[in-house]
Design an enzyme around this catalytic site. Structure first.
Site, PDB file in Angstrom:
ATOM      1  CB  ILE A  66      -0.925  -0.006   1.344  1.00 33.50           C
ATOM      2  CG1 ILE A  66      -1.990  -1.257   1.117  1.00 33.50           C
ATOM      3  CG2 ILE A  66      -1.991   1.132   1.199  1.00 33.50           C
ATOM      4  CD1 ILE A  66      -2.829  -1.535   2.260  1.00 33.50           C
ATOM      5  CB  SER A 107      -1.697   0.734   8.994  1.00 31.25           C
ATOM      6  OG  SER A 107      -1.397   1.252  10.163  1.00 31.25           O
ATOM      7  CD  GLU A 166     -11.339  -1.687  13.434  1.00 36.37           C
ATOM      8  OE1 GLU A 166     -11.997  -2.395  12.778  1.00 36.37           O
ATOM      9  OE2 GLU A 166     -10.286  -1.163  13.351  1.00 36.37           O
ATOM     10  CG  HIS A 178     -11.106  -1.743   9.390  1.00 36.21           C
ATOM     11  ND1 HIS A 178     -10.666  -2.510  10.364  1.00 36.21           N
ATOM     12  CD2 HIS A 178     -10.358  -1.908   8.326  1.00 36.21           C
ATOM     13  CE1 HIS A 178      -9.398  -3.222   9.949  1.00 36.21           C
ATOM     14  NE2 HIS A 178      -9.454  -2.737   8.627  1.00 36.21           N
TER      15      HIS A 178
HETATM   16  P1  NAI Z   1       3.084  -4.957   3.520  1.00 39.74           P
HETATM   17  O1  NAI Z   1       3.228  -6.167   4.197  1.00 39.74           O
HETATM   18  O2  NAI Z   1       3.188  -5.039   1.783  1.00 39.74           O
HETATM   19  O3  NAI Z   1       3.837  -3.517   3.916  1.00 39.74           O
HETATM   20  C1  NAI Z   1       4.205  -3.350   5.225  1.00 39.74           C
HETATM   21  C2  NAI Z   1       5.354  -2.728   5.068  1.00 39.74           C
HETATM   22  O4  NAI Z   1       5.630  -2.257   6.647  1.00 39.74           O
HETATM   23  C3  NAI Z   1       6.691  -3.424   4.786  1.00 39.74           C
HETATM   24  O5  NAI Z   1       7.415  -3.056   3.941  1.00 39.74           O
HETATM   25  C4  NAI Z   1       7.327  -3.695   6.128  1.00 39.74           C
HETATM   26  O6  NAI Z   1       8.711  -3.806   6.005  1.00 39.74           O
HETATM   27  C5  NAI Z   1       7.033  -2.324   6.886  1.00 39.74           C
HETATM   28  N1  NAI Z   1       7.210  -2.236   8.347  1.00 39.74           N
HETATM   29  C6  NAI Z   1       6.933  -3.150   9.288  1.00 39.74           C
HETATM   30  N2  NAI Z   1       7.054  -2.853  10.431  1.00 39.74           N
HETATM   31  C7  NAI Z   1       7.854  -1.726  10.438  1.00 39.74           C
HETATM   32  C8  NAI Z   1       8.106  -0.679  11.330  1.00 39.74           C
HETATM   33  N3  NAI Z   1       7.998  -0.754  12.752  1.00 39.74           N
HETATM   34  N4  NAI Z   1       8.334   0.728  10.940  1.00 39.74           N
HETATM   35  C9  NAI Z   1       8.356   0.598   9.427  1.00 39.74           C
HETATM   36  N5  NAI Z   1       7.990  -0.095   8.657  1.00 39.74           N
HETATM   37  C10 NAI Z   1       7.572  -1.298   9.039  1.00 39.74           C
HETATM   38  O7  NAI Z   1       1.227  -4.403   3.766  1.00 39.74           O
HETATM   39  P2  NAI Z   1       0.276  -3.674   3.137  1.00 39.74           P
HETATM   40  O8  NAI Z   1      -0.436  -4.838   2.382  1.00 39.74           O
HETATM   41  O9  NAI Z   1       0.925  -2.726   2.437  1.00 39.74           O
HETATM   42  O10 NAI Z   1      -0.707  -3.461   4.172  1.00 39.74           O
HETATM   43  C11 NAI Z   1      -0.260  -2.341   5.175  1.00 39.74           C
HETATM   44  C12 NAI Z   1      -1.485  -2.201   6.359  1.00 39.74           C
HETATM   45  O11 NAI Z   1      -2.452  -1.990   5.842  1.00 39.74           O
HETATM   46  C13 NAI Z   1      -1.581  -3.457   7.146  1.00 39.74           C
HETATM   47  O12 NAI Z   1      -1.555  -3.433   8.605  1.00 39.74           O
HETATM   48  C14 NAI Z   1      -3.054  -4.126   6.558  1.00 39.74           C
HETATM   49  O13 NAI Z   1      -3.574  -4.832   7.785  1.00 39.74           O
HETATM   50  C15 NAI Z   1      -3.501  -2.689   6.595  1.00 39.74           C
HETATM   51  N6  NAI Z   1      -4.801  -2.799   5.640  1.00 39.74           N
HETATM   52  C16 NAI Z   1      -5.728  -1.939   5.989  1.00 39.74           C
HETATM   53  C17 NAI Z   1      -7.143  -1.953   5.177  1.00 39.74           C
HETATM   54  C18 NAI Z   1      -8.023  -1.246   5.547  1.00 39.74           C
HETATM   55  O14 NAI Z   1      -9.074  -1.410   5.233  1.00 39.74           O
HETATM   56  N7  NAI Z   1      -7.845  -0.279   6.141  1.00 39.74           N
HETATM   57  C19 NAI Z   1      -7.249  -2.884   4.011  1.00 39.74           C
HETATM   58  C20 NAI Z   1      -5.862  -3.425   3.806  1.00 39.74           C
HETATM   59  C21 NAI Z   1      -4.699  -3.434   4.430  1.00 39.74           C
END
Ligand code: NAI
Length: 399
Positions: A153, A230, A260, A283
């Protein structure tokens, strides 16, 4: 031909994938079922598709002897007893990426609205006031967007923001290749002091709990904006509330919360409610028609590939084997206990049935091993039954 049963109004794109691949026995249910009604609907099902509300626990799974695979047409998989499914030789697939674009678009939209103070102005006009002023309203062009978590994302948010003329900085615990003209930063504190808008895209869990606490918020630029779509645990909401009230932050958009509501009838309990400079959403970052369609297609494709070739790439509970072309005259998939001698036993049995192994792939995970074996020879139903009856076998099919 496999019977596929889909619950919870899964998007029609899923059925289209199955039908195009020749799987015609697809039964769809609009809602989630439970108890005897669920078991009744699952009679004879070889593939089950659910979203978040159907519970496939140990009791339900133990009654589904014909089940071959489960598709969770969503991101989360905790509605399925993954361990029990694996021990029954049933891989579980989900759709971790299909809604990422939807989140990225929402975040960018919120950044623009908050930079212009639209949520406050919207509320004032609804209340009957006409505060026509440019004070505190800014263009996105030329502003700095700080992305924490530069994954699926975060990278998309960066690309979209650059198209608007924003300067993009990112912070990630892993070394990530910058897309576009984005810049990586190593010091979180320095990074927070440079961004006009900070947006969070890290995973949840202990590692990121309260990543944005009072100290991090204090390090943000005066008048800046925080966006969190997130996980709710990433931001200390009390500290955020204080910073918004004091005016240190000019606005926030929050889509996810530490706790939530469990249903639409329950209200959100948050100190941020009622603040006109805060966008609150339930959400829904990833909830769009397009993401539902993409999810339908992504999970159905994974299930189709598994049924047709045994490929388990992307399964959340199972040894993963990528797609490869079938060699020989037939392909046999074999799930077995992960014990010494398992592969020797499988090879010997195949030899006894007159099958010559021409290609074999094995992966193990926890208590189970998974082998895809391509053979020359005739794989009759008797052969499959013979393989199934060996004590190491959990399940065996010809694909
Ligand atoms: P992803 O796994 O592709 O990317 C997460 C990134 O965060 C990775 O590059 C990782 O190295 C980095 N990361 C991990 N810990 C970290 C830290 N302490 N400091 C800095 N960077 C760190 O995940 P994606 O698919 O991009 O999703 C991101 C978030 O969005 C997740 O928490 C997911 O659950 C949430 N999400 C929320 C949705 C919503 O409806 N609001 C829908 C889809 C995802």
């Amino acid at each position: 031909m496999s019977r596929i049963v889909l619950f919870e109004n899964i998007h029609a794109s899923a059925k289209e994938v199955f039908t195009a691949a020749g799987f015609d026995d697809v039964v769809t249910h609009t809602g989630a079922l439970s108890g005897p009604a669920l078991l009744e609907a699952l009679q004879g099902a070889e593939v089950v598709g659910i979203r978040s509300r159907t519970q496939l626990d140990q009791d339900v799974l133990s009654r589904l002897s014909e089940l071959r695979a489960i598709g969770c047409f969503c991101i989360g998989t905790n509605q399925v007893d993954l361990e029990t499914a694996a021990l029954q030789g049933v891989p579980v697939f989900n759709a971790p990426f299909s809604n990422t674009r939807s989140v990225a678009e929402m975040v960018l939209g919120e950044a623009i609205l908050l930079l212009r103070r639209i949520p406050e102005k919207n509320a004032r006009v609804h209340e009957g006031f006409w505060d026509k002023t440019a004070e505190g309203a800014y263009e996105a062009r030329g502003k700095t967007l700080g992305i924490i978590g530069y994954g699926n994302i975060g990278t998309q948010v960066g690309i979209l923001a650059e198209a608007l003329g924003m300067r993009v900085l990112y912070h990630d615990i892993d070394t990530k290749l910058p897309l576009g003209n984005a810049h990586a930063t190593t010091s979180l504190k320095k990074f927070l002091g440079q961004a006009d808008v900070v947006t969070l895209h890290v995973p949840g869990g202990r590692e990121t709990a309260n990543l944005i606490d009072a100290e991090a918020i204090a390090a943000m630029r005066p008048g800046s904006i925080l966006i969190n779509a997130s996980r709710g645990t990433v931001v200390d909401i009390t500290a955020l509330h204080r910073a918004l009230k004091s005016g240190h932050l000019s606005g926030a958009a929050i889509d996810v919360f530490p706790t939530e509501p469990k249903s639409r009838d329950e209200a959100l309990d948050s100190p941020l409610r009622g603040m006109h400079n805060v966008i609150l959403t339930p959400h829904i970052g990833g909830s769009t028609q397009e993401s539902q369609e993409n999810i339908g297609r992504e999970v159905a494709e994974k299930l189709k590939l598994y049924l047709n070739s045994g490929t388990t790439k992307g399964a959340v509970n199972f040894p993963e084997i990528s797609y490869h072309e079938q060699a020989g005259t037939a392909r046999v998939i074999h799930v077995h206990q992960n014990v010494p001698g398992a592969m020797g036993a499988l090879s010997n049995l195949m030899g006894e049935f007159g099958l010559n192994i021409v290609s074999q792939q094995l992966q193990t995970r926890g208590k189970i091993g998974y082998a895809i074996t391509d053979v020359d020879g005739e794989v009759t139903e008797e052969v499959i039954e013979g393989l199934r009856h060996h004590p190491i076998t959990i399940r065996c099919d010809r694909v």
